[in-house]
Design an enzyme around this catalytic site. Structure first.
Site, PDB file in Angstrom:
ATOM      1  N   GLY A 237       0.839  -1.210   0.000  1.00 28.05           N
ATOM      2  CA  GLY A 237       0.000   0.000   0.000  1.00 28.05           C
ATOM      3  C   GLY A 237       0.864   1.247   0.000  1.00 28.05           C
TER       4      GLY A 237
ATOM      5  N   TYR B 258     -16.709  -1.722   5.887  1.00 29.68           N
ATOM      6  CA  TYR B 258     -15.290  -1.401   6.127  1.00 29.68           C
ATOM      7  C   TYR B 258     -14.916  -1.721   7.580  1.00 29.68           C
ATOM      8  CZ  TYR B 258     -11.283   1.885   6.626  1.00 29.68           C
ATOM      9  OH  TYR B 258     -10.069   2.476   6.888  1.00 29.68           O
TER      10      TYR B 258
ATOM     11  N   LYS C 117     -12.217  -4.450   9.014  1.00 29.66           N
ATOM     12  CA  LYS C 117     -11.060  -4.046   9.824  1.00 29.66           C
ATOM     13  C   LYS C 117     -11.065  -4.795  11.157  1.00 29.66           C
ATOM     14  CE  LYS C 117      -8.917  -1.107   7.210  1.00 29.66           C
ATOM     15  NZ  LYS C 117      -7.564  -1.408   6.748  1.00 29.66           N
TER      16      LYS C 117
ATOM     17  N   PRO D 152      -5.340   3.910  13.312  1.00 26.56           N
ATOM     18  CA  PRO D 152      -5.236   5.363  13.109  1.00 26.56           C
ATOM     19  C   PRO D 152      -6.605   6.039  13.076  1.00 26.56           C
ATOM     20  CG  PRO D 152      -4.124   4.131  11.339  1.00 26.56           C
ATOM     21  CD  PRO D 152      -4.970   3.162  12.107  1.00 26.56           C
ATOM     22  N   THR D 153      -6.623   7.286  13.508  1.00 29.66           N
ATOM     23  CA  THR D 153      -7.827   8.114  13.407  1.00 29.66           C
ATOM     24  C   THR D 153      -7.861   8.790  12.024  1.00 29.66           C
ATOM     25  OG1 THR D 153      -9.062   9.836  14.542  1.00 29.66           O
ATOM     26  CG2 THR D 153      -6.699  10.184  14.391  1.00 29.66           C
ATOM     27  N   ASN D 154      -8.775   9.743  11.804  1.00 31.90           N
ATOM     28  CA  ASN D 154      -8.855  10.495  10.530  1.00 31.90           C
ATOM     29  C   ASN D 154      -7.504  11.063  10.162  1.00 31.90           C
ATOM     30  OD1 ASN D 154     -11.655  10.421  10.363  1.00 31.90           O
ATOM     31  ND2 ASN D 154     -11.875  12.305  11.565  1.00 31.90           N
TER      32      ASN D 154
ATOM     33  N   ARG E  71     -13.860  16.732  15.508  1.00 33.94           N
ATOM     34  CA  ARG E  71     -13.087  15.691  14.826  1.00 33.94           C
ATOM     35  C   ARG E  71     -11.598  15.833  15.133  1.00 33.94           C
ATOM     36  NH1 ARG E  71     -17.413  14.027  14.500  1.00 33.94           N
ATOM     37  NH2 ARG E  71     -18.698  13.555  12.684  1.00 33.94           N
TER      38      ARG E  71
ATOM     39  N   ASP F 227     -25.412  16.206  10.709  1.00 36.52           N
ATOM     40  CA  ASP F 227     -24.153  16.502  11.385  1.00 36.52           C
ATOM     41  C   ASP F 227     -23.254  15.266  11.523  1.00 36.52           C
ATOM     42  OD1 ASP F 227     -23.827  19.144  11.923  1.00 36.52           O
ATOM     43  OD2 ASP F 227     -24.814  19.103  13.876  1.00 36.52           O
TER      44      ASP F 227
END
Ligand SMILES: NC(=O)c1ccc[n+]([C@@H]2O[C@H](COP(=O)([O-])OP(=O)(O)OC[C@H]3O[C@@H](n4cnc5c(N)ncnc54)[C@H](OP(=O)(O)O)[C@@H]3O)[C@@H](O)[C@H]2O)c1
Length: 314
Positions: free
Chosen positions: A11, A138, A142, A165-167, A210, A270
């Site tokens: 990847g 997804y 995962k 991992p986060t965003n 976020r 939201d």
């Protein structure tokens, strides 16, 4: 990891994979192999097995995946489930059969956590409740990847570790407004608005919060974990800090230098109000982990002329 260890980055052409290669290069690792999916398609079991039998890499960063935003996840949930499940299962079977001494780092995602969580979200929340409907395929894949890594570790003694991992955002991101993630999407919208003297319309109230992790900071953590961690316990990778979407938009607007007007379309949903990771476990392992602020990360992207050209062309 020795500086001449054989390292595979699966990847490596993507957002996170290219950052992992950059960090490995910076740290002086000399033998990095990073096949594209056209060379080794992880959905083809025989291709990955032939590769592992021939190469037997000592360390494998599994950062390949079918990745997308809400739209892609919501409209192609079965593809996200199937491809992400098969990639990690094929890889684990291949390692078991042909390269059992390889150490594997698998990247999951904080999407594995339930929709409702006490904040910040710690690793024990995995499998503790109902998943968000829009990325269920997804998230299940995962989650399956994590359990598979744990079971191959338990039954076959493979050295597998899992990071969540986060965003993320960073250089080499996907700037497709339909299929990409929030932060690259905002960067593109503000750059286009500046170029065209336009306005930016954003969904919802701007109040949800976020986290934002720069891909190279995540890559630093992955390389550190590969070198210093071995356990079946999953590890969150985040910043431990979140911003309201309004704040994120203002930071990006400020860094792009545009004067455009932001309109909030409150008829749009939201989404989850808050999703902040607990990084206590990561800090216990890697106490020097010090991710950059959103402002610093966005500045790095905008200072890169080639990336800005790519964003505006995409
Ligand atoms: N982006 C985020 O915000 C985020 C957040 C949390 C977790 N993650 C996880 O982090 C990892 C990397 O994400 P990313 O954002 O860097 O993804 P990305 O930019 O979309 O890159 C995906 C990578 O996966 C490879 N790939 C896809 N299908 C493949 C296949 N069948 N066989 C072999 N390789 C294949 C692609 O290779 P080719 O280009 O050669 O096709 C590409 O290098 C993923 O596991 C993702 O779930 C990402």
């Amino acid at each position: 990891m020795e500086k001449n260890s054989k390292i595979a980055v699966l990847g490596g052409s993507g957002l996170l994979g290219s950052a992992v290669k950059k960090v490995l290069n910076k740290q002086g690792f000399e033998s990095i192999h990073s096949p594209r999916s056209s060379e080794i398609d992880l959905l083809e079991k025989s291709r990955i097995e032939d590769y592992l039998e021939a190469e037997r890499p000592e360390n494998i960063f599994m950062v390949a995946g079918l990745v997308g935003g809400i739209l892609g996840n919501n409209t192609r949930p079965a593809d996200f489930l199937y491809q992400n499940s098969m990639m990690i299962l094929n890889l684990l079977e291949g390692i078991r059969k042909f390269s059992p001494k390889s150490k594997l780092l698998f990247t999951g995602s904080t999407c594995i956590y339930p929709k409702e969580n006490p904040q910040p979200i710690n690793e024990d929340r995995f499998m503790c409740g109902k998943l968000e409907e829009t990325n269920k395929g997804y998230a299940v894949a995962k989650g399956l990847g994590i359990v598979a890594c744990q079971l191959y570790r338990k039954q076959h003694g493979l050295d597998t570790i899992c990071a969540m991992p986060t965003n993320m955002y960073g250089l080499n991101d996907t700037y497709d407004l339909e299929n990409g993630h929030m932060i690259p999407g905002l960067i593109k919208k503000f750059l286009v608005a500046k170029r065209d003297n336009g306005k930016v319309t954003l969904w919802g109230s701007g109040n949800p919060r976020r986290e934002a992790l720069y891909s190279e900071d995540c890559a630093n953590a992955l390389v550190y974990l590969m070198e210093n961690y071995s356990s079946e316990k999953i590890v969150n990778i985040g910043t431990g800090y979140d911003y309201s979407i309004k704040e994120i938009a203002e930071i990006i607007k400020g860094e792009t230098g545009g004067e455009c007007k932001i309109e909030w379309d409150s008829s749009r949903p939201d989404g989850t109000f808050e999703k902040r990771t607990d990084i206590f476990r990561l800090k216990e392992i890697y106490s020097e982990f010090n991710p950059r602020s959103l402002k610093e990360g966005v500045r790095e992207i905008l200072d890169n002329k080639r990336e800005v050209e790519r964003i505006l062309q995409d």
